[in-house]
Enzyme design. Sequence first.
Site, mmCIF file in Angstrom:
data_model
loop_
_atom_site.group_PDB
_atom_site.id
_atom_site.type_symbol
_atom_site.label_atom_id
_atom_site.label_comp_id
_atom_site.label_asym_id
_atom_site.label_seq_id
_atom_site.Cartn_x
_atom_site.Cartn_y
_atom_site.Cartn_z
ATOM 1 N N LYS A 120 34.784 -19.335 -40.179
ATOM 2 C CA LYS A 120 33.673 -20.229 -40.109
ATOM 3 C C LYS A 120 33.230 -20.151 -38.818
ATOM 4 C CE LYS A 120 35.877 -24.064 -41.340
ATOM 5 N NZ LYS A 120 37.361 -23.387 -41.594
ATOM 6 N N ARG A 170 35.025 -32.314 -44.799
ATOM 7 C CA ARG A 170 36.235 -31.486 -45.267
ATOM 8 C C ARG A 170 37.186 -32.432 -46.248
ATOM 9 N NH1 ARG A 170 37.235 -28.849 -40.018
ATOM 10 N NH2 ARG A 170 39.139 -27.907 -39.966
ATOM 11 N N ARG A 217 44.958 -15.623 -32.693
ATOM 12 C CA ARG A 217 43.681 -16.102 -32.376
ATOM 13 C C ARG A 217 43.711 -16.404 -30.830
ATOM 14 N NH1 ARG A 217 39.722 -20.181 -35.871
ATOM 15 N NH2 ARG A 217 41.536 -21.688 -35.219
ATOM 16 N N ARG A 229 44.673 -21.831 -29.229
ATOM 17 C CA ARG A 229 44.599 -23.221 -29.625
ATOM 18 C C ARG A 229 45.949 -23.963 -29.865
ATOM 19 N NH1 ARG A 229 40.040 -24.027 -34.117
ATOM 20 N NH2 ARG A 229 41.493 -25.454 -34.697
ATOM 21 N N ARG A 282 47.983 -27.320 -41.928
ATOM 22 C CA ARG A 282 46.467 -27.095 -41.967
ATOM 23 C C ARG A 282 46.221 -26.670 -43.350
ATOM 24 N NH1 ARG A 282 45.140 -24.028 -36.923
ATOM 25 N NH2 ARG A 282 42.777 -24.478 -37.254
HETATM 26 P P1 AMP Z 1 38.780 -26.776 -36.638
HETATM 27 O O1 AMP Z 1 38.436 -26.393 -35.356
HETATM 28 O O2 AMP Z 1 37.557 -26.892 -37.657
HETATM 29 O O3 AMP Z 1 39.752 -25.874 -37.204
HETATM 30 O O4 AMP Z 1 39.519 -28.262 -36.435
HETATM 31 C C1 AMP Z 1 40.351 -28.504 -35.678
HETATM 32 C C2 AMP Z 1 41.004 -29.843 -35.959
HETATM 33 O O5 AMP Z 1 39.832 -30.801 -35.730
HETATM 34 C C3 AMP Z 1 41.349 -30.256 -37.659
HETATM 35 O O6 AMP Z 1 42.664 -29.602 -37.828
HETATM 36 C C4 AMP Z 1 41.318 -31.540 -37.798
HETATM 37 O O7 AMP Z 1 42.509 -32.339 -37.096
HETATM 38 C C5 AMP Z 1 40.152 -32.041 -36.728
HETATM 39 N N1 AMP Z 1 38.936 -32.108 -37.839
HETATM 40 C C6 AMP Z 1 37.798 -30.995 -37.688
HETATM 41 N N2 AMP Z 1 36.823 -31.266 -38.379
HETATM 42 C C7 AMP Z 1 37.407 -32.372 -39.077
HETATM 43 C C8 AMP Z 1 36.633 -33.124 -40.254
HETATM 44 N N3 AMP Z 1 35.510 -32.795 -40.774
HETATM 45 N N4 AMP Z 1 37.435 -34.006 -40.729
HETATM 46 C C9 AMP Z 1 38.848 -34.254 -40.292
HETATM 47 N N5 AMP Z 1 39.325 -33.459 -39.391
HETATM 48 C C10 AMP Z 1 38.528 -32.698 -38.845
#
Ligand code: AMP
Length: 216
Positions: free
Chosen positions: A14, A89, A128, A161, A172
């Site tokens: 993404k 999400r 990553r 990360r 996740r």
């Molecule tokens: P990502 O970089 O999109 O993988 O997001 C990293 C982390 O941020 C996720 O594992 C969640 O803990 C939090 N997060 C990001 N976007 C959301 C969302 N829309 N709703 C809830 N938690 C989020």
Amino acid sequence: MTRMVLLGPPGAGKGTQGQMLAERLGIPQIATGDILRAAVKEGSELGAKAKSYMDAGDLVPDEIMVGIIRDRLQEADAQEGYILDGFPRTVAQAEALDDMLEAIGQKLDHVVHIDVDSEVLVERLSGRLICRDCGASYHTRFSPPAKDRVCDKCGGELFQREDDQEETVRSRLAVFEERTQPLVEYYRQQGIYRQIDGDRDPETVRDEILQAIQGK
Ligand code: AMP
């Protein structure tokens, strides 16, 4: 004008696609994970609230996320469209977004689901590397930077990360299945859902997404 959502499990691409599409379409990529990581780094109140959820691979509560998006979508650069990466999400987030848009006479144009097999995702995420400065994404084996730990694009430092450790990756993925997968049906019913095979090189995936949203 394109208002689109990139849907997909962690590691589907993404972020990479969001960045490439944003450049191509001239609209911002709005990545909620990036917004949260910046808040954690800054040590803001939001960062303090979000950190424990993120470290555990859990979702940050819907009210917080909806508030972030409400503010972000009002900014000047979001008036001509945007690519949402990592939001919504949950069904509650998707409903809140629909309500928000409806209140100002707008709607989403496309929801593109980047689909990738879960074993491939674990492999992708555990290798990553991300640029601290521009957010570009690399992989120790599949797409290594020219120089160790240095971003090819901007010279920034690359890091792993914290939530890309294998155990957190598995939670996740489980969270995606349970909380985010129901959005497939939600958006299918709205007639704006498209699924793309994300297990190919980034340029091929990008071109297919462009084709899907431009109807070519
Ligand atoms: P990502 O970089 O999109 O993988 O997001 C990293 C982390 O941020 C996720 O594992 C969640 O803990 C939090 N997060 C990001 N976007 C959301 C969302 N829309 N709703 C809830 N938690 C989020």
